[in-house]
Design a protein around this motif. Structure first.
Motif, PDB file in Angstrom:
ATOM      1  N   SER A   1       0.805  -1.226   0.000  1.00 43.75           N
ATOM      2  CA  SER A   1       0.000   0.000   0.000  1.00 43.75           C
ATOM      3  C   SER A   1       0.833   1.269   0.000  1.00 43.75           C
ATOM      4  O   SER A   1       0.290   2.371  -0.127  1.00 43.75           O
ATOM      5  CB  SER A   1      -0.928   0.011   1.218  1.00 43.75           C
TER       6      SER A   1
ATOM      7  N   PRO B   1     -10.484   2.422  -5.025  1.00 40.96           N
ATOM      8  CA  PRO B   1     -10.365   2.194  -3.584  1.00 40.96           C
ATOM      9  C   PRO B   1     -11.381   3.012  -2.787  1.00 40.96           C
ATOM     10  O   PRO B   1     -11.686   4.164  -3.128  1.00 40.96           O
ATOM     11  CB  PRO B   1      -8.938   2.646  -3.277  1.00 40.96           C
TER      12      PRO B   1
ATOM     13  N   GLN C   1      -5.559   1.794   1.150  1.00 41.59           N
ATOM     14  CA  GLN C   1      -6.005   0.478   0.695  1.00 41.59           C
ATOM     15  C   GLN C   1      -4.903  -0.202  -0.109  1.00 41.59           C
ATOM     16  O   GLN C   1      -4.195   0.427  -0.891  1.00 41.59           O
ATOM     17  CB  GLN C   1      -7.267   0.615  -0.151  1.00 41.59           C
TER      18      GLN C   1
END
Length: 924
Positions: free
Chosen positions: A138, A170, A175
């Motif tokens: 991420s 997202p 995320q």
């Protein structure tokens, strides 16, 4: 008092196109106001961003860069690290208003400053800017590019040498990505050159089938992968290189390989579904493939920014030449042709290319501009049709030597990179100004300098030629007029000469009439118009070009024989007084000028009532604030700049017009140049310099005493009226103001002939005869201080003077008298004090704050070449946006029906205006 705004026309014409050269942005995302340029790490503020993308009512912003841009104002102590993040703005249509819609007025300072991100990637929240190393599934490290097609999101995680893929948009902060390209897994980050490796990727494009194109900048190539279905997926097609393992540019510096099948540091790739477009940064060009390539190393079909595929056109210092693309500007001292640094066909480090269905749009980053071709070029080196961010194709106001360095403005960029389009609006990522600007096509255009001071929308430089001596016959007199910017091959100004021969027994008036007729004959001189001021034995020359350009008009005189007794004296070698009325102050009344601005003419009856926000179907927005209107017509709209614009250097102005047929049309946004003050005096509409709107100030004789120096305990300060002395002993706690006020109290308590009050400017005492009319004239006054006193007492007049009818216009039939105080009306003098007065500066409302208010920036004045004492400069009670300036004329002024005058604040000088002056001692 009823008062109507004077309307002066500046006709302007623009070409009918959707986008317009030099237009300003309509809205801004990431800064408030437009020009703040502050760094930030929040959901409403951006740092030095790069790539942007739009699809499905969603804007994606790569809020990071690796080219700097993190410098902040010296007074700011905010952490300046780059924001390693990507912001997602959902429901863009909820805050970027449709172009014909009214702007919501929820924000009092900048309703056009919009946008609140809904999701952040690369960070846990909107205030974090953590740099994670090694990378994770991420994390982001200098993400420079984003691509979104309404389904799949791709982020170029540039310094991690990878592209992260989310199979759907997202919905949670930080995320995790679904796939990675350029690395075998989410924790690897080494660069490489193969079908599965990347080196500093930047721009990307996702096609309708979710196929991914990547500008692999560090490897000088573009890769096509198809839809991403696994980590470390191999590319299928390479452009710019013959295969996946080659880089033809390696070791080639400084002469790189330039062909239709090579690339040099490409930073952007996009497609319209038929053609493919690549911004080839290092080669200063954009390449176009007429069909989407399906094989490695396919050559491009068209090049933009260069004359051909093999001509990088570099000079020895690394800057591109332009002789194959730009027209010559002349020759140098050796007779060699010269060329501009840039033109409508050149590019300098283009970073992003966009197509909107019909236009080609390029972020010409090195030139701090956006170039627009109204149709996609089909031949090499095609000229662009429109430029945004600069006033023309040849200027770079942000970097050119000799040009003032532009701070953030609504019509300029500092390193524009990202481009996106939502079907109506063009979004531009303005990296160093930390913002996304929103440009909207318009129904009609406004000129670059459309917004001007209403009091004097045009200014004209002027000068005089004054005759003296004795008139004799058979003397040749000539006046030469030229322009300092128009010279011959020897660098001498080219003059047009106007000559007459004198006739015995003629007067100066006869000579002036004949010379004026000679200069104005036919179409007249190309640079100046001549007019007579026979009462002053002078010819007035007024520049044809408006504003500062008129100051370039040069003048000379000649007399033959040189022994003649007549004289000709010029006011200078050039005309002067042309100023810039297109820099305007908060609270000022301004004229928005152009064509087709309204279908009707309408105006308020006077300025003593609140102003409407809509008039004749016209609305005017400044940074999204709907502003009060005074009048509208097809060629001019008079409005008021909101007082809350104080502190900004630029604002965005947009006209919204309801036409008689029910249609709504919207103008281009125009950059309003804001300044703390730029005084402008109201004048009549006539050949400039025009008579000022001036009034006699008092029906009673007046005089002035100035209290200066410093207040020192034990000093004495005295004002004498006839033989009556009013003496105050200065106390240790006194200031000049209290010394002044104590003297005023003493005079008002006992003097039978004169009353006193405090002047609005400086520590001055104003004296006024108690009896109106000429009976008060001639009362002697004087002032003095004790010897060795620190306080200085100066009587600016020797006697009370100049009773007239208060409020009566100053005209040739009722001229001003030397020593008299007159009042001129003005606009644009800026904020006033004290605080109670400033609080009463309400947009569109008559001013009813304290009568004793002062503009914050000192006002000076020259009248007839002599200093005029400014006794008061502040807002006029009961009117909207009007200032009055009380000017005490020098007692030694000569008679002149066209005495030239101006007021000034700091470096800003008003338009030149005239007043008639009669010195009665000369008449006697």
């Amino acid at each position: 008092m009823k008062w109507t705004v004077l309307l002066l026309l500046l006709a302007s014409t623009c070409q009918a196109q959707d986008y317009w050269t030099a237009m300003a942005a309509r809205m801004v995302i990431g800064q408030k106001p437009f020009t703040a340029a502050y760094p930030g790490t929040s959901d409403i503020q951006l740092g030095p961003l790069t790539g942007i993308a739009y699809a499905a009512d969603t804007l994606i912003v790569a809020d990071s860069n690796n080219i700097g841009g993190s410098v902040v104002p010296s007074s700011d102590t905010t952490d300046t690290k780059v924001n390693h993040r990507v912001l997602i703005y959902r429901n863009v249509s909820s805050f970027v208003t449709e172009r014909k819609a009214e702007m919501p007025q929820s924000d009092t300072r900048c309703p056009a400053c919009v946008g609140q991100a809904t999701t952040v990637l690369g960070q846990k929240d909107f205030t974090s800017k953590e740099l994670v190393n090694p990378p994770t599934q991420s994390s982001l490290r200098s993400p420079l590019g984003v691509a979104y097609n309404g389904r799949v999101l791709a982020v170029a995680d540039t310094d991690n040498n990878r592209v992260l893929i989310w199979n759907s948009l997202p919905t949670a902060n930080n995320q995790k990505a679904d796939f990675v390209v350029g690395q075998k897994d989410f924790v690897s980050w080494a660069s490489g050159r193969s079908a599965t490796a990347l080196r500093g990727p930047q721009g990307m494009y996702l096609d309708a089938n979710n196929g991914l194109w990547v500008a692999d900048t560090g490897n000088s190539r573009v890769l096509y992968y198809g839809p991403i279905t696994q980590n470390g997926q191999a590319a299928k097609v390479v452009l710019g290189q013959k295969d996946f393992d080659s880089n033809q540019q390696t070791g080639q510096f400084p002469v790189f390989v330039m062909r239709a099948d090579t690339l040099l540091g490409p930073t952007s790739v996009t497609s319209d579904g038929t053609k493919l477009y690549v911004a080839d940064l290092g080669a200063n060009r954009v390449l176009i493939w007429n069909t989407i390539p399906a094989s490695n190393g396919k050559a491009a079909d068209v090049v933009v920014g260069q004359p051909d595929f093999t001509s990088p056109d570099f000079k020895s210092d690394g800057t591109p030449t332009t002789h194959k693309l730009c027209a010559s500007t002349g020759t140098d001292s050796d007779g060699n042709a010269t060329y501009p640094r840039r033109c409508q066909a050149t590019l300098d480090m283009p970073r992003t290319v966009l197509v909107d269905g019909k236009r080609l749009i390029v972020a010409d980053t090195g030139n701090d501009r956006i170039m627009i071709w109204n149709t996609v070029p089909t031949s090499n080196g095609t000229n662009a049709d429109i430029v945004i961010g600069q006033q023309d194709f040849f200027l770079n106001q942000s970097s050119d030597s000799g040009e003032p360095r532009r701070v953030a403005a609504t019509d300029s960029f500092k390193t524009p990179i990202g481009l996106a389009w939502d079907g109506e609006n063009l979004f531009v990522g303005d990296t160093y100004n930390r913002r996304v600007l929103v440009y909207t096509p318009a129904d009609f255009g406004l000129p670059v300098t459309a917004v001007r001071n209403a009091a004097s929308p045009e200014t004209h430089a002027s000068g005089t030629v004054t005759f003296g001596g004795t008139v004799e016959g058979d003397v040749d007199l000539s006046i030469k007029i030229g322009n300092e910017n128009v010279k011959d091959s020897d660098n001498n100004v080219i003059y047009a000469e106007y000559k007459i021969r004198t006739v015995a027994k003629e007067t100066f008036g006869d000579i002036i009439d004949r010379m004026v007729s000679t200069i104005n004959a036919g179409t007249g001189d190309q640079y100046a118009i001549a007019s007579a001021n026979k009462a002053f034995d002078a010819i007035i020359l007024t520049a044809r070009e408006i504003d500062e350009a008129g100051n370039a008009v040069a003048i000379q005189t000649a007399i033959s024989p040189t022994t003649a007794k007549i004289t000709m004296t010029t006011s200078g070698t050039k005309l002067s007084g042309g100023v810039d009325p297109a820099s305007v102050a908060p609270y000022a009344l301004v004229a928005v000028q152009g064509e087709n601005l309204a279908d009707q003419t309408a105006a308020v009856s006077d300025l003593s009532s609140p102003l409407p926000l809509e008039l004749g179907g016209v609305q005017f927005y400044v940074d999204g604030v709907q502003v009060p209107l005074v009048s509208v017509s097809p060629t001019q709209v008079i409005a008021q700049i909101p007082v809350q614009m104080s502190g900004s250097n630029s604002a965005s102005g947009v006209l919204r017009v309801k036409r008689r047929d029910g249609n709504i049309t919207v103008s281009t946004a125009v950059a309003i140049r804001l300044i703390s003050q730029n005084p402008s005096v109201y004048t009549s509409k006539s050949l400039q310099p025009s008579p000022g709107v001036a009034y006699h100030s008092s029906s009673n004789a007046t005089a002035t005493v100035s209290v200066d120096g410093t207040a020192n305990g034990g000093d004495t300060a005295t004002v004498k009226i006839r033989d009556r002395a009013y003496t105050y002993i200065v106390q240790a706690t006194d200031t000049l103001y209290s010394v002044r006020d104590n003297l005023i109290a003493m005079i008002n308590a006992s003097d039978p002939e004169v009353e006193a009050w405090a002047s609005g400017s400086f520590t001055r005492i104003r004296l006024r005869a108690r009896v109106p009319g000429p009976e008060g004239n001639g009362i002697p006054i004087s002032a003095e201080a004790s010897s060795a006193a620190n306080v200085i007492m100066t009587a600016l007049n020797t006697e009370m003077c100049c009773a007239n009818e208060a409020g009566a216009p100053v005209t040739e039939d009722n001229p001003a008298i030397p020593g008299e105080t007159i009042v001129v009306l003005a606009s644009g003098l800026g904020l006033v004090g004290p605080e109670a007065a400033r609080d009463a500066m309400n947009n569109g409302q008559p001013y009813y704050g304290p009568a004793q208010n002062d503009v914050l920036e000192f006002v000076s004045s020259m009248i007839g070449g002599k200093t005029a004492n400014v006794l008061f400069a502040g807002l006029r009670q009961g009117l909207v946006g009007i200032y009055e300036v009380h000017l005490e004329l020098n007692p030694d002024l000569a008679s002149n029906p066209k005495t030239e005058a101006y007021i000034a604040q700091s470096y800003q000088v008003s338009n030149i205006f005239t007043i008639p002056v009669l010195n009665r001692t000369e008449v006697q």
